[in-house]
Write a protein that holds these residues in place. Sequence first.
Motif, PDB file in Angstrom:
ATOM      1  N   GLN A  40      56.046  72.040 -24.651  1.00 36.16           N
ATOM      2  CA  GLN A  40      56.317  72.476 -26.046  1.00 36.16           C
ATOM      3  C   GLN A  40      55.358  72.402 -27.301  1.00 36.16           C
ATOM      4  OE1 GLN A  40      59.139  74.492 -26.558  1.00 36.16           O
ATOM      5  NE2 GLN A  40      59.268  74.468 -24.009  1.00 36.16           N
ATOM      6  N   ASN A  41      54.174  71.671 -26.575  1.00 35.14           N
ATOM      7  CA  ASN A  41      53.079  71.163 -27.609  1.00 35.14           C
ATOM      8  C   ASN A  41      53.467  70.390 -28.720  1.00 35.14           C
ATOM      9  OD1 ASN A  41      50.989  72.600 -26.019  1.00 35.14           O
ATOM     10  ND2 ASN A  41      51.876  74.434 -26.375  1.00 35.14           N
ATOM     11  N   LYS A  49      56.980  72.572 -31.350  1.00 37.95           N
ATOM     12  CA  LYS A  49      55.397  72.709 -31.790  1.00 37.95           C
ATOM     13  C   LYS A  49      54.946  72.066 -32.941  1.00 37.95           C
ATOM     14  CE  LYS A  49      51.874  76.436 -32.032  1.00 37.95           C
ATOM     15  NZ  LYS A  49      50.911  75.869 -31.274  1.00 37.95           N
ATOM     16  N   VAL A 105      65.301  70.517 -22.899  1.00 32.84           N
ATOM     17  CA  VAL A 105      64.383  71.239 -23.946  1.00 32.84           C
ATOM     18  C   VAL A 105      65.134  72.504 -24.306  1.00 32.84           C
ATOM     19  CG1 VAL A 105      62.155  72.649 -23.847  1.00 32.84           C
ATOM     20  CG2 VAL A 105      62.231  70.283 -23.228  1.00 32.84           C
ATOM     21  N   ARG A 106      65.662  73.094 -23.230  1.00 35.57           N
ATOM     22  CA  ARG A 106      66.416  74.429 -23.692  1.00 35.57           C
ATOM     23  C   ARG A 106      67.544  74.156 -24.770  1.00 35.57           C
ATOM     24  NH1 ARG A 106      66.938  79.621 -21.861  1.00 35.57           N
ATOM     25  NH2 ARG A 106      68.514  80.492 -22.182  1.00 35.57           N
ATOM     26  N   VAL A 151      65.462  73.609 -28.378  1.00 39.27           N
ATOM     27  CA  VAL A 151      64.653  74.519 -28.824  1.00 39.27           C
ATOM     28  C   VAL A 151      65.407  76.022 -28.796  1.00 39.27           C
ATOM     29  CG1 VAL A 151      62.665  76.131 -28.229  1.00 39.27           C
ATOM     30  CG2 VAL A 151      62.587  73.715 -27.598  1.00 39.27           C
ATOM     31  N   SER A 204      62.086  73.935 -33.054  1.00 35.61           N
ATOM     32  CA  SER A 204      60.683  74.264 -32.340  1.00 35.61           C
ATOM     33  C   SER A 204      60.152  72.715 -32.498  1.00 35.61           C
ATOM     34  CB  SER A 204      59.898  75.177 -33.213  1.00 35.61           C
ATOM     35  OG  SER A 204      58.558  75.086 -32.847  1.00 35.61           O
TER      36      SER A 204
END
Length: 279
Positions: free
Chosen positions: A145-146, A122, A110-111, A114, A120
Amino acid sequence: MTSPLDQYLVFGNPIAHSKSPLIHRIFADQTAQALNYQKYLAPVDGFENSVRRFMAEGGKGANVTVPFKLEAFALCDSLSQRAKCAGAVNTLRFLDGVIEGDNTDGAGLVRDIVVNAGFSLKDKRVLLLGAGGASRGALQPLLMQNPKELVIANRTLAKAQELVQLASSFEVIHTVCIAASWEQIVGQFDLVINATSSSLQGEALPISGTVFGENCLAYDMMYDAQLTPFLAFAKKAGAQVRDGLGMLIEQAAEAFYLWRGVRPETTNVFKQLREGAIE
């Protein structure tokens, strides 16, 4: 008198290809940490004995790679929440004879997506290919992270359904999670992640190029000097592509932080490794 260096290992089989000692050497130099990090070829039937021997000899911690992450999970005396969610451990810390287990793979993924790629998640539509250990480790960090929707696709539908069931057990999840077989993948996606072993085997996946939406990012957890078959396919379909080198570096940085309490900078490490400037 100079005190001996703190000792760390990465356990795996095979392990000769591992870049982890190089990465952690750079991290140690960068943060002025006194440690030594080596790779260790553990016998397939001797992982637990290897870990306990290293701990008895004063080892401070270790990383774990294929094929031992499930054994590492079973070996631990205590587990982080993300290790419990992943059902696998890639980072061990030894404290007073106690083996603590964590999983930094999903956080590293994820890092890299993102922060490093500036993408993103989201409200995005995400396709996660594969339902094995790599997908399981990525599941909770991705959902945090939705994204709007997460489709987990796998050759065996039942395994994908297991991950959807796992996702439903997480505390705060607003994402719609769907299980699918290869044939049941519908529509276009903003992010497509290959968490299968297909790239290691040089194989293509039975998916359509239409899954890659406009400005889609195709991400392969594997990395190579050349584009993996999945990324070559995605690029031909018009997607932006990114391999798993950044994930490898970021999960290592997370492990380093757990052990040493300082987070190394990763941008230059990525640049150096990508350009082959360090060996």
